[in-house]
Design a protein around this motif. Sequence first.
Motif, PDB file in Angstrom:
ATOM      1  N   PRO A 203      57.615  66.251 -42.713  1.00 44.21           N
ATOM      2  CA  PRO A 203      58.839  65.549 -42.310  1.00 44.21           C
ATOM      3  C   PRO A 203      58.534  64.407 -41.346  1.00 44.21           C
ATOM      4  CG  PRO A 203      59.076  67.937 -42.076  1.00 44.21           C
ATOM      5  CD  PRO A 203      57.623  67.678 -42.342  1.00 44.21           C
ATOM      6  N   LYS A 204      59.452  63.461 -41.268  1.00 47.35           N
ATOM      7  CA  LYS A 204      59.276  62.341 -40.346  1.00 47.35           C
ATOM      8  C   LYS A 204      59.114  62.874 -38.925  1.00 47.35           C
ATOM      9  CE  LYS A 204      61.334  57.975 -38.822  1.00 47.35           C
ATOM     10  NZ  LYS A 204      62.479  57.044 -38.965  1.00 47.35           N
ATOM     11  N   PRO A 205      58.050  62.481 -38.247  1.00 45.37           N
ATOM     12  CA  PRO A 205      57.769  63.022 -36.913  1.00 45.37           C
ATOM     13  C   PRO A 205      58.549  62.301 -35.816  1.00 45.37           C
ATOM     14  CG  PRO A 205      55.993  61.589 -37.604  1.00 45.37           C
ATOM     15  CD  PRO A 205      56.970  61.619 -38.745  1.00 45.37           C
ATOM     16  N   ARG A 206      58.545  62.908 -34.658  1.00 45.64           N
ATOM     17  CA  ARG A 206      59.173  62.328 -33.481  1.00 45.64           C
ATOM     18  C   ARG A 206      58.191  61.418 -32.752  1.00 45.64           C
ATOM     19  NH1 ARG A 206      61.490  67.488 -30.285  1.00 45.64           N
ATOM     20  NH2 ARG A 206      62.186  65.869 -28.817  1.00 45.64           N
ATOM     21  N   THR A 207      58.707  60.308 -32.237  1.00 48.41           N
ATOM     22  CA  THR A 207      57.948  59.449 -31.330  1.00 48.41           C
ATOM     23  C   THR A 207      58.638  59.532 -29.978  1.00 48.41           C
ATOM     24  OG1 THR A 207      57.324  57.949 -33.126  1.00 48.41           O
ATOM     25  CG2 THR A 207      57.096  57.127 -30.878  1.00 48.41           C
ATOM     26  N   VAL A 208      58.044  60.283 -29.076  1.00 48.94           N
ATOM     27  CA  VAL A 208      58.653  60.584 -27.781  1.00 48.94           C
ATOM     28  C   VAL A 208      57.984  59.694 -26.732  1.00 48.94           C
ATOM     29  CG1 VAL A 208      59.217  62.396 -26.130  1.00 48.94           C
ATOM     30  CG2 VAL A 208      59.007  62.958 -28.565  1.00 48.94           C
ATOM     31  N   VAL A 209      58.754  58.793 -26.162  1.00 50.63           N
ATOM     32  CA  VAL A 209      58.226  57.708 -25.328  1.00 50.63           C
ATOM     33  C   VAL A 209      58.642  57.896 -23.878  1.00 50.63           C
ATOM     34  CG1 VAL A 209      58.298  55.205 -24.943  1.00 50.63           C
ATOM     35  CG2 VAL A 209      58.262  56.118 -27.287  1.00 50.63           C
ATOM     36  N   SER A 210      57.733  57.573 -22.975  1.00 50.32           N
ATOM     37  CA  SER A 210      58.086  57.558 -21.557  1.00 50.32           C
ATOM     38  C   SER A 210      57.542  56.300 -20.902  1.00 50.32           C
ATOM     39  CB  SER A 210      57.525  58.783 -20.834  1.00 50.32           C
ATOM     40  OG  SER A 210      57.952  58.806 -19.481  1.00 50.32           O
ATOM     41  N   LEU A 211      58.371  55.711 -20.040  1.00 50.69           N
ATOM     42  CA  LEU A 211      57.982  54.550 -19.245  1.00 50.69           C
ATOM     43  C   LEU A 211      58.610  54.679 -17.858  1.00 50.69           C
ATOM     44  CD1 LEU A 211      58.565  51.690 -21.845  1.00 50.69           C
ATOM     45  CD2 LEU A 211      56.351  52.364 -20.890  1.00 50.69           C
ATOM     46  N   PRO A 212      58.032  54.017 -16.864  1.00 51.76           N
ATOM     47  CA  PRO A 212      58.670  53.982 -15.550  1.00 51.76           C
ATOM     48  C   PRO A 212      60.003  53.230 -15.622  1.00 51.76           C
ATOM     49  CG  PRO A 212      56.370  53.275 -15.436  1.00 51.76           C
ATOM     50  CD  PRO A 212      56.736  53.309 -16.878  1.00 51.76           C
ATOM     51  N   VAL A 213      60.984  53.701 -14.859  1.00 51.03           N
ATOM     52  CA  VAL A 213      62.325  53.114 -14.869  1.00 51.03           C
ATOM     53  C   VAL A 213      62.809  52.931 -13.437  1.00 51.03           C
ATOM     54  CG1 VAL A 213      64.747  53.469 -15.494  1.00 51.03           C
ATOM     55  CG2 VAL A 213      62.938  54.132 -17.095  1.00 51.03           C
ATOM     56  N   CYS A 214      63.343  51.747 -13.151  1.00 47.46           N
ATOM     57  CA  CYS A 214      63.977  51.515 -11.853  1.00 47.46           C
ATOM     58  C   CYS A 214      65.094  50.492 -12.016  1.00 47.46           C
ATOM     59  CB  CYS A 214      62.970  51.015 -10.819  1.00 47.46           C
ATOM     60  SG  CYS A 214      63.709  50.763  -9.176  1.00 47.46           S
ATOM     61  N   VAL A 215      66.312  50.899 -11.718  1.00 48.92           N
ATOM     62  CA  VAL A 215      67.453  49.982 -11.695  1.00 48.92           C
ATOM     63  C   VAL A 215      67.525  49.356 -10.308  1.00 48.92           C
ATOM     64  CG1 VAL A 215      69.945  49.745 -11.952  1.00 48.92           C
ATOM     65  CG2 VAL A 215      68.680  51.346 -13.417  1.00 48.92           C
ATOM     66  N   THR A 216      67.499  48.023 -10.267  1.00 48.63           N
ATOM     67  CA  THR A 216      67.395  47.328  -8.992  1.00 48.63           C
ATOM     68  C   THR A 216      67.927  45.909  -9.121  1.00 48.63           C
ATOM     69  OG1 THR A 216      65.820  46.521  -7.313  1.00 48.63           O
ATOM     70  CG2 THR A 216      65.038  46.623  -9.579  1.00 48.63           C
ATOM     71  N   MET A 293      66.703  55.750  -6.370  1.00 48.15           N
ATOM     72  CA  MET A 293      66.509  56.750  -7.420  1.00 48.15           C
ATOM     73  C   MET A 293      67.851  57.159  -8.028  1.00 48.15           C
ATOM     74  SD  MET A 293      63.114  57.623  -7.507  1.00 48.15           S
ATOM     75  CE  MET A 293      62.845  59.357  -7.832  1.00 48.15           C
ATOM     76  N   ALA A 294      68.871  57.280  -7.171  1.00 48.50           N
ATOM     77  CA  ALA A 294      70.187  57.703  -7.652  1.00 48.50           C
ATOM     78  C   ALA A 294      70.806  56.664  -8.581  1.00 48.50           C
ATOM     79  CB  ALA A 294      71.111  57.968  -6.462  1.00 48.50           C
ATOM     80  N   ARG A 295      70.583  55.398  -8.297  1.00 49.61           N
ATOM     81  CA  ARG A 295      71.153  54.343  -9.144  1.00 49.61           C
ATOM     82  C   ARG A 295      70.560  54.395 -10.549  1.00 49.61           C
ATOM     83  NH1 ARG A 295      71.141  47.795  -7.813  1.00 49.61           N
ATOM     84  NH2 ARG A 295      72.218  47.152  -9.740  1.00 49.61           N
ATOM     85  N   SER A 296      69.265  54.599 -10.646  1.00 49.44           N
ATOM     86  CA  SER A 296      68.625  54.721 -11.960  1.00 49.44           C
ATOM     87  C   SER A 296      69.114  55.974 -12.678  1.00 49.44           C
ATOM     88  CB  SER A 296      67.104  54.766 -11.797  1.00 49.44           C
ATOM     89  OG  SER A 296      66.617  53.592 -11.198  1.00 49.44           O
ATOM     90  N   TYR A 297      69.201  57.058 -11.938  1.00 51.51           N
ATOM     91  CA  TYR A 297      69.646  58.322 -12.522  1.00 51.51           C
ATOM     92  C   TYR A 297      71.055  58.189 -13.088  1.00 51.51           C
ATOM     93  CZ  TYR A 297      70.393  63.398 -12.881  1.00 51.51           C
ATOM     94  OH  TYR A 297      70.659  64.675 -13.330  1.00 51.51           O
TER      95      TYR A 297
END
Length: 308
Positions: A203-216, A293-297
């Motif tokens: 079956p088509k596999p998952r591509t699970v991606v992670s990157l740093p995130v900051c809303v600013t 951190m709260a703003r990004s969350y």
Amino acid sequence: MRIGLMTGTGDSESLEDAVGQIVRAEADGFASAWRAQIMGLDALTVFALAAEKTSRIELGTAVVPTYPRHPHSLAMQAATVNVASGGRLALGVGRSHKIVIEDMLGISYDKPISHMRDYVSVLRGLLDGGNCAVDGEAYKVSASVGVQGARPLPILVGALMPKMVELCGELCDGTLTWMSGPKHLANNVVPVLNGAAERAGRPKPRTVVSLPVCVTDDPEQTRRLAAKLFVLYGTLPVYRACLDEEGVEGPADIALVGNEDEVRRGLEQVAEAGATDFYAAIFPGPGDRAESMARSYELLKGLGGELA
């Protein structure tokens, strides 16, 4: 694209806080909670405890290093946690890095592809059917696992380079990436992964991606902070290769940084590159750490577990 959260605050976090982050993530609508296995709390133990206080959220390891742990032992532990969570575990494994496996732990980091092929083959047999008979180059295992109530669970491998990504498509339910931007994903991960799965009849596999995130509102200063915070990843060979493919100088250049609209657009670019899942590694920008951190969350929380 499903939206999840990287949990864990470092080696000094308490067990209570680790479990509490996952409980909160479920209450706030995140699709998944992920945790690395590094030098602090054991990720699968944290998930076993969090499973008692949650009912819906997917619990994913990203990743458990393979070389220090025999696949039979890991299969027993993973099967047990999957029962405890009612089938919500996603088992992410990976090779880690030579600096950790050889230089710190004194274990050979040799033959990564054959090692991972055999490792996943043992896991797959034990977790899917309770038995395996693998006569490989790295592992020769004829064994069983008997965990009452056990059921199959997703196996994912942290992979960024073509041969390992191909292995994921052939044998696994997907791959996990870190420090892989949209260009690298679209050109070097997603088509290789999906093509290998199709050839293997999976079956088509998952591509699970992670990157740093900051809303600013101060992206320039935030990227300078990110460059210091994530400097190590620009020096490790596999991540350096991804950054070079992306055409950027360092990790800060692929972090999702900016105001709410800009970060959302960054998430959309990740989805357009072919990601099926994203879990955010939130980091603080300039000023008050908790407020940042709260703003990004809150932005991520507002997506309701999925980017439409």
